[in-house]
Design a protein around this motif. Structure first.
Motif, PDB file in Angstrom:
ATOM      1  N   TYR A   1      34.467 -74.449  12.736  1.00  0.00           N
ATOM      2  CA  TYR A   1      33.574 -73.846  13.727  1.00  0.00           C
ATOM      3  C   TYR A   1      34.308 -72.904  14.683  1.00  0.00           C
ATOM      4  CZ  TYR A   1      30.303 -77.407  12.103  1.00  0.00           C
ATOM      5  OH  TYR A   1      29.488 -78.187  11.327  1.00  0.00           O
ATOM      6  N   GLU A   2      35.566 -73.220  14.980  1.00  0.00           N
ATOM      7  CA  GLU A   2      36.342 -72.351  15.862  1.00  0.00           C
ATOM      8  C   GLU A   2      36.508 -70.971  15.243  1.00  0.00           C
ATOM      9  OE1 GLU A   2      37.065 -75.462  15.137  1.00  0.00           O
ATOM     10  OE2 GLU A   2      37.013 -76.457  17.089  1.00  0.00           O
ATOM     11  N   ASP A   3      36.702 -70.918  13.922  1.00  0.00           N
ATOM     12  CA  ASP A   3      36.814 -69.631  13.228  1.00  0.00           C
ATOM     13  C   ASP A   3      35.528 -68.829  13.374  1.00  0.00           C
ATOM     14  OD1 ASP A   3      39.370 -70.214  12.354  1.00  0.00           O
ATOM     15  OD2 ASP A   3      38.735 -70.904  10.364  1.00  0.00           O
ATOM     16  N   ILE A   4      34.400 -69.508  13.255  1.00  0.00           N
ATOM     17  CA  ILE A   4      33.108 -68.830  13.383  1.00  0.00           C
ATOM     18  C   ILE A   4      32.951 -68.248  14.783  1.00  0.00           C
ATOM     19  CG2 ILE A   4      30.602 -69.207  13.452  1.00  0.00           C
ATOM     20  CD1 ILE A   4      31.017 -71.288  11.213  1.00  0.00           C
ATOM     21  N   ALA A   5      33.363 -69.018  15.783  1.00  0.00           N
ATOM     22  CA  ALA A   5      33.241 -68.566  17.174  1.00  0.00           C
ATOM     23  C   ALA A   5      34.144 -67.375  17.456  1.00  0.00           C
ATOM     24  CB  ALA A   5      33.567 -69.717  18.122  1.00  0.00           C
ATOM     25  N   THR A   6      35.417 -67.479  17.090  1.00  0.00           N
ATOM     26  CA  THR A   6      36.389 -66.438  17.451  1.00  0.00           C
ATOM     27  C   THR A   6      36.243 -65.165  16.614  1.00  0.00           C
ATOM     28  OG1 THR A   6      38.044 -67.408  15.947  1.00  0.00           O
ATOM     29  CG2 THR A   6      38.071 -68.137  18.240  1.00  0.00           C
ATOM     30  N   LYS A   7      35.727 -65.296  15.385  1.00  0.00           N
ATOM     31  CA  LYS A   7      35.584 -64.123  14.520  1.00  0.00           C
ATOM     32  C   LYS A   7      34.191 -63.506  14.581  1.00  0.00           C
ATOM     33  CE  LYS A   7      39.213 -65.659  11.344  1.00  0.00           C
ATOM     34  NZ  LYS A   7      39.621 -65.905   9.936  1.00  0.00           N
ATOM     35  N   GLY A   8      33.351 -64.040  15.445  1.00  0.00           N
ATOM     36  CA  GLY A   8      32.019 -63.478  15.602  1.00  0.00           C
ATOM     37  C   GLY A   8      31.175 -63.569  14.349  1.00  0.00           C
ATOM     38  N   ALA A   9      31.417 -64.586  13.535  1.00  0.00           N
ATOM     39  CA  ALA A   9      30.693 -64.737  12.270  1.00  0.00           C
ATOM     40  C   ALA A   9      29.312 -65.341  12.506  1.00  0.00           C
ATOM     41  CB  ALA A   9      31.495 -65.616  11.318  1.00  0.00           C
ATOM     42  N   MET A  10      28.404 -65.068  11.575  1.00  0.00           N
ATOM     43  CA  MET A  10      27.061 -65.641  11.640  1.00  0.00           C
ATOM     44  C   MET A  10      27.036 -66.910  10.793  1.00  0.00           C
ATOM     45  SD  MET A  10      23.956 -65.701  12.697  1.00  0.00           S
ATOM     46  CE  MET A  10      23.762 -64.088  13.477  1.00  0.00           C
ATOM     47  N   MET A  11      26.590 -68.000  11.404  1.00  0.00           N
ATOM     48  CA  MET A  11      26.509 -69.291  10.718  1.00  0.00           C
ATOM     49  C   MET A  11      25.054 -69.642  10.462  1.00  0.00           C
ATOM     50  SD  MET A  11      27.644 -73.009  12.252  1.00  0.00           S
ATOM     51  CE  MET A  11      26.052 -73.692  12.701  1.00  0.00           C
ATOM     52  N   VAL A  12      24.768 -70.233   9.316  1.00  0.00           N
ATOM     53  CA  VAL A  12      23.421 -70.702   9.021  1.00  0.00           C
ATOM     54  C   VAL A  12      23.459 -72.200   8.754  1.00  0.00           C
ATOM     55  CG1 VAL A  12      23.622 -70.189   6.536  1.00  0.00           C
ATOM     56  CG2 VAL A  12      21.356 -70.381   7.580  1.00  0.00           C
ATOM     57  N   THR A  13      22.478 -72.902   9.257  1.00  0.00           N
ATOM     58  CA  THR A  13      22.383 -74.335   9.001  1.00  0.00           C
ATOM     59  C   THR A  13      20.913 -74.746   9.085  1.00  0.00           C
ATOM     60  OG1 THR A  13      23.334 -76.498   9.552  1.00  0.00           O
ATOM     61  CG2 THR A  13      22.655 -75.103  11.400  1.00  0.00           C
ATOM     62  N   GLY A  14      20.632 -75.987   8.782  1.00  0.00           N
ATOM     63  CA  GLY A  14      19.246 -76.449   8.756  1.00  0.00           C
ATOM     64  C   GLY A  14      18.704 -76.792  10.133  1.00  0.00           C
ATOM     65  N   ILE A  15      17.417 -76.614  10.301  1.00  0.00           N
ATOM     66  CA  ILE A  15      16.754 -76.989  11.547  1.00  0.00           C
ATOM     67  C   ILE A  15      16.940 -78.493  11.781  1.00  0.00           C
ATOM     68  CG2 ILE A  15      14.524 -77.175  12.723  1.00  0.00           C
ATOM     69  CD1 ILE A  15      13.603 -74.783  10.983  1.00  0.00           C
ATOM     70  N   GLY A  16      17.491 -78.855  12.929  1.00  0.00           N
ATOM     71  CA  GLY A  16      17.707 -80.255  13.248  1.00  0.00           C
ATOM     72  C   GLY A  16      19.011 -80.832  12.730  1.00  0.00           C
ATOM     73  N   TYR A  17      19.815 -80.037  11.993  1.00  0.00           N
ATOM     74  CA  TYR A  17      21.096 -80.529  11.479  1.00  0.00           C
ATOM     75  C   TYR A  17      22.058 -80.786  12.640  1.00  0.00           C
ATOM     76  CZ  TYR A  17      20.217 -79.354   6.507  1.00  0.00           C
ATOM     77  OH  TYR A  17      19.733 -79.297   5.230  1.00  0.00           O
ATOM     78  N   SER A  18      22.915 -81.771  12.489  1.00  0.00           N
ATOM     79  CA  SER A  18      23.900 -82.087  13.528  1.00  0.00           C
ATOM     80  C   SER A  18      24.937 -80.980  13.672  1.00  0.00           C
ATOM     81  CB  SER A  18      24.618 -83.395  13.183  1.00  0.00           C
ATOM     82  OG  SER A  18      25.369 -83.247  11.995  1.00  0.00           O
ATOM     83  N   ASN A  19      25.046 -80.116  12.659  1.00  0.00           N
ATOM     84  CA  ASN A  19      26.031 -79.031  12.701  1.00  0.00           C
ATOM     85  C   ASN A  19      25.790 -78.086  13.866  1.00  0.00           C
ATOM     86  OD1 ASN A  19      25.130 -79.676   9.708  1.00  0.00           O
ATOM     87  ND2 ASN A  19      27.334 -79.318   9.681  1.00  0.00           N
ATOM     88  N   ILE A  20      24.562 -78.022  14.338  1.00  0.00           N
ATOM     89  CA  ILE A  20      24.246 -77.154  15.479  1.00  0.00           C
ATOM     90  C   ILE A  20      25.001 -77.638  16.715  1.00  0.00           C
ATOM     91  CG2 ILE A  20      22.398 -76.326  16.988  1.00  0.00           C
ATOM     92  CD1 ILE A  20      20.483 -76.797  14.563  1.00  0.00           C
TER      93      ILE A  20
ATOM     94  N   ASP B   1      38.934 -81.237   5.393  1.00  0.00           N
ATOM     95  CA  ASP B   1      40.085 -81.609   6.223  1.00  0.00           C
ATOM     96  C   ASP B   1      40.427 -80.531   7.252  1.00  0.00           C
ATOM     97  OD1 ASP B   1      40.339 -84.017   4.926  1.00  0.00           O
ATOM     98  OD2 ASP B   1      41.855 -83.304   3.499  1.00  0.00           O
ATOM     99  N   ALA B   2      39.897 -79.322   7.067  1.00  0.00           N
ATOM    100  CA  ALA B   2      40.143 -78.243   8.032  1.00  0.00           C
ATOM    101  C   ALA B   2      39.278 -78.398   9.274  1.00  0.00           C
ATOM    102  CB  ALA B   2      39.885 -76.888   7.381  1.00  0.00           C
ATOM    103  N   MET B   3      38.291 -79.284   9.197  1.00  0.00           N
ATOM    104  CA  MET B   3      37.422 -79.538  10.343  1.00  0.00           C
ATOM    105  C   MET B   3      38.066 -80.581  11.260  1.00  0.00           C
ATOM    106  SD  MET B   3      34.482 -77.932  10.522  1.00  0.00           S
ATOM    107  CE  MET B   3      33.306 -76.978   9.541  1.00  0.00           C
ATOM    108  N   PRO B   4      37.823 -80.491  12.563  1.00  0.00           N
ATOM    109  CA  PRO B   4      38.382 -81.497  13.480  1.00  0.00           C
ATOM    110  C   PRO B   4      37.769 -82.866  13.224  1.00  0.00           C
ATOM    111  CG  PRO B   4      36.806 -80.088  14.621  1.00  0.00           C
ATOM    112  CD  PRO B   4      37.048 -79.463  13.276  1.00  0.00           C
TER     113      PRO B   4
END
Length: 281
Positions: free
Chosen positions: A139-158, A216-219
């Motif tokens: 997620y840090e990569d997504i934040a710092t690189k300005g990438a667009m992330m997609v996930t499901g409505i209600g998913y904990s990933n949000i 494993d790359a995720m915290p």
């Protein structure tokens, strides 16, 4: 006290005891007592829980839930398929009695439903184009690189993405895995965020166009526990369900039932309790 009075007092005692027991029985226990089916609700989330071609419940969460219910002596089961975002609302409204859709235990969800003890331990992962051209691994990569992330409505990933600094403007929410796959394939999103099992499943349906990143790359904070959700009023049933699940989890019978869905010994829930997970996730 004469005999007649004693009989009246005894009768009143039994009546009060019976009323107390009935008051403590939840809606699900009442349904079972009256001969009604146990309704399990889930979305189309392979390999957690999804309907087969005959609309029957499959996926490893459903396999475990059905196995536990069988151990408890229950086989009158009804299937209710809904969208992911409708799992908790459907449970709360009484549309079904158990949400077997592969929900993570989260503090925010624990305020609305009662979870069974964990039945699997999983970690987040990203779905990216083959070769991972933007080098997105967490997620840090997504934040710092300005990438667009997609996930499901209600998913904990949000929640996890926001904790890592990903703004709302970089989070696209869609109904489920089919839409996640389409968004990443078309380039509308740079990465899809789900649990690793789902990431692997979605990427596998892309014909080699997509891949799942190494979990494993995720915290460690993205490690989650999958459970089955019940209404808060059904805690009496949940206690009995937990007792049966404890005897069933990890048995050869259970491991055989979930093998086809990629569930192996690495996904066994460990020693964390639902109470601990509610407090720490």
């Amino acid at each position: 006290m004469n005999r007649k009075l004693a009989n009246i007092v005894a009768a009143l005692g039994f009546a009060i005891a019976g009323a107390t027991a009935q008051a403590h029985a939840g809606e699900l226990a009442d349904r079972i007592t009256s001969g009604k089916s146990i309704r399990i609700g889930f979305a189309n989330e392979d390999p957690y829980a999804f309907p087969d071609s005959n609309n029957q419940p499959v996926g490893f969460v459903n396999a475990i839930a059905l196995g536990v219910l069988k151990q408890m002596g229950y086989d009158n089961i009804e299937t209710v398929v809904t969208d992911w975002g409708g799992l908790i609302p459907g449970l709360q409204s009484g549309r079904f009695d158990m949400a077997t859709g592969g929900l993570y235990i989260l503090k925010s969800r624990c305020e609305s439903v009662t979870f069974s003890e964990p039945l699997a331990k999983v970690t987040d992962s990203l779905i990216v184009k083959a070769g991972n051209p933007k080098g997105l691994t967490n997620y840090e990569d997504i934040a710092t690189k300005g990438a667009m992330m997609v996930t499901g409505i209600g998913y904990s990933n949000i929640e996890q993405a926001k904790k890592a600094g990903v703004p709302d403007s970089q989070i696209m929410q869609v109904p489920g895995q089919t839409e996640i796959l389409a968004a990443v394939e078309s380039g509308r999103a740079d990465a899809g965020a789900t649990g690793y099992l789902l990431s692997r499943s979605v990427a596998g349906k892309s014909g080699g166009k997509l891949e799942a990143t190494d979990p494993d790359a995720m915290p460690g904070s993205t490690q989650n526990w999958v459970s089955i959700a019940f209404r808060g009023s059904d805690k009496d049933f949940v206690e009995k369900f937990n007792d049966a699940q404890k005897k069933y989890i990890g048995t050869p019978e259970m491991m055989k039932a979930v093998e086809a869905y990629g569930y192996d010994a690495k996904l066994l829930p460990g020693d964390k309790t639902a109470e601990w997970v509610c407090a720490n996730r």
